[in-house]
Design an enzyme around this catalytic site. Structure first.
Site, PDB file in Angstrom:
ATOM      1  N   ASP A 127      -6.682   3.678  -1.433  1.00 42.87           N
ATOM      2  CA  ASP A 127      -7.232   4.697  -2.566  1.00 42.87           C
ATOM      3  C   ASP A 127      -5.601   4.368  -4.068  1.00 42.87           C
ATOM      4  OD1 ASP A 127      -4.577   5.614  -1.689  1.00 42.87           O
ATOM      5  OD2 ASP A 127      -5.410   7.545  -2.415  1.00 42.87           O
ATOM      6  N   GLU A 128      -4.936   2.805  -3.510  1.00 44.86           N
ATOM      7  CA  GLU A 128      -4.484   2.420  -3.821  1.00 44.86           C
ATOM      8  C   GLU A 128      -4.064   1.552  -4.217  1.00 44.86           C
ATOM      9  OE1 GLU A 128       0.376   3.803  -2.947  1.00 44.86           O
ATOM     10  OE2 GLU A 128      -1.397   5.729  -2.703  1.00 44.86           O
TER      11      GLU A 128
END
EC number: 2.7.7.7
Length: 402
Positions: A127-128
DNA sequence: TCTGGGGTCCTAGGACCC
DNA sequence: TCTGGGGTCCTAGGACCC
């Protein structure tokens, strides 16, 4: 004012797993929702069309919170918290099982959407990402007249692209380096953009708690606070020689530099895995002798899955390791480096068996894991010895403990 | 009512070699 | 025959991150 030589962005998806679930169950928007637990029941629709959800209060077991919605966070429920503890704080919160296939799909979608705007990307998990914006046209062309404006416009473009591709929001921090950008992306969450230059460090970074720095975890954070350093500014003001006395040459130096916002790490766009592992925590603590057959079967299965992972990724490895966690949370590892790389479940199981023999089992077990490292590409592995010949090897049987 | 699963990197001691 | 200094690999543990 001198302009930075790099513009690095850190992009963090907002409550990623929970937000993906809300795409599927939009009726849950605004509710306290928790993702986690290995066998949480999926929502089901009743005859009358209404939905029935598992509630946190009904959960029993050893699971932890994987993610929670902002409404659940308001009730004190955060990632990595035990679900039983979370249930005390938010008994009525809705509990959803994690659906990693779905999260991986949205992860690919958002990264592809970013790459259309800015292709120099470092993956930092599901998610990053970090993004090097320095040579993106809208940033490069603005150098000299309106650098901050150029950077913000590109950030908005990236956010729009992610939204169009996924229906999800993210937060972006943009600064001259990864360390500051990672902090900056959290300053205006969710759905925010934060641009900082080195001149902003005293006002925006120094008031923050030391734990906001990526690399200061629970242990170092506690020690710093006990030494009277609560904020990043406190570290920045400390004598570097004293920091080195307290934390050692390497970490002391790093603390000093980090607190001053100095970080020259490059964006790494490609990396090879170092190790691959599988582990599992048992529903109840198991006894090495009493539950021998069960443990043996679990170890077989872990090796089987690890071999599948290796096959899928086309790697073999020379070092096999086991991980055991006993009651009381005491963790022990053993590993063994072989002469040649291996990749089959049987070979991994054999090596794991040798490792197991070197452990003293005086307590019950709560976790068991297998790892393979020293990876090489499968194409570099010498041809396997035919199974028929290997079966003759005398030490093959009865070597493993379980 | 504690504490998942998959990773990376660092440290430190010992073996072994030159 | 009382004791050097690297370099590299292996192993165990631990901190930290997502």
């Amino acid at each position: 004012m001198p302009q930075p030589d790099r513009w690095i962005a850190h992009l963090d998806m907002d409550a990623f797993y929970a937000s993906v679930e809300l795409l599927r169950y939009p009726q849950l928007k605004g509710e306290a929702v928790v993702i986690g637990g290995r066998r949480a029941d999926a929502p089901r629709q009743r005859e009358d069309g209404s939905w029935q959800y598992a509630r946190l209060r009904d959960y029993t077991g050893r699971g932890v919170v994987t993610t929670s919605t902002y409404a659940a966070r308001d009730l004190g429920v955060f990632s990595a918290m035990g679900l039983m503890k979370a249930a005390l704080r938010a008994p009525d919160a809705i509990l959803l099982p994690a659906d990693f296939d779905s999260y991986r799909k949205y992860s690919r979608l958002f990264k592809a959407a970013v790459a259309e705007v800015a292709p120099v990307i470092e993956d930092r998990g599901i998610d990053e990402i970090y993004i090097d914006l320095t040579d993106v046209p809208g940033v490069r062309d603005a150098v000299g007249h309106d650098p901050l404006g150029g950077v913000k416009a590109v950030a908005r473009e990236i956010k729009n692209s992610v939204w169009r591709a996924t229906g999800l929001t993210c937060s972006i921090g943009i600064t001259p380096n990864k360390l500051l950008s990672k902090i900056a992306s959290e300053l205006d969450k969710p759905d925010g953009i934060t641009v900082l230059t080195l001149a902003d460090i005293p006002a925006r970074i120094w008031p923050l708690a030391v734990r906001k720095i990526n690399g200061i975890g629970p242990k170092a954070g506690d020690r710093l606070v006990k030494l009277g350093l609560q904020t990043v500014g406190d570290i920045a003001a400390a004598d570097p020689r004293w920091l080195i006395e307290q934390f050692g040459e390497s970490y002391g130096h790093w603390l000093h530099n980090a607190a001053h916002g100095r970080d020259s790490r490059p964006i790494v766009t490609h990396s090879e895995p170092v190790s691959i592992s599988r582990e599992t925590t048992f529903e109840r603590d198991l006894h090495a002798v009493h539950d021998k057959a069960l443990l043996g079967g679990i170890m077989d299965e872990l090796c089987e899955r690890l071999a599948q992972d290796l096959a899928r990724k086309r790697y073999a490895g020379k070092t096999v390791g086991i991980k055991l966690r006993f009651e009381g949370f005491v963790t022990v590892t053993r590993d063994q480096t072989l002469k040649t790389p291996i990749l089959t479940a049987a070979d991994i199981r054999h090596a794991a068996g040798l490792c197991l023999k070197r452990v003293k089992f005086d307590k019950r077990l709560r976790l068991m894991g297998v790892r393979i490292g020293n990876l090489v590409h499968a194409s570099e592995v010498p041809p396997a010895v035919p199974a028929a010949e290997r079966a003759k090897a005398p030490e093959r049987e009865n070597l493993s403990l379980f």
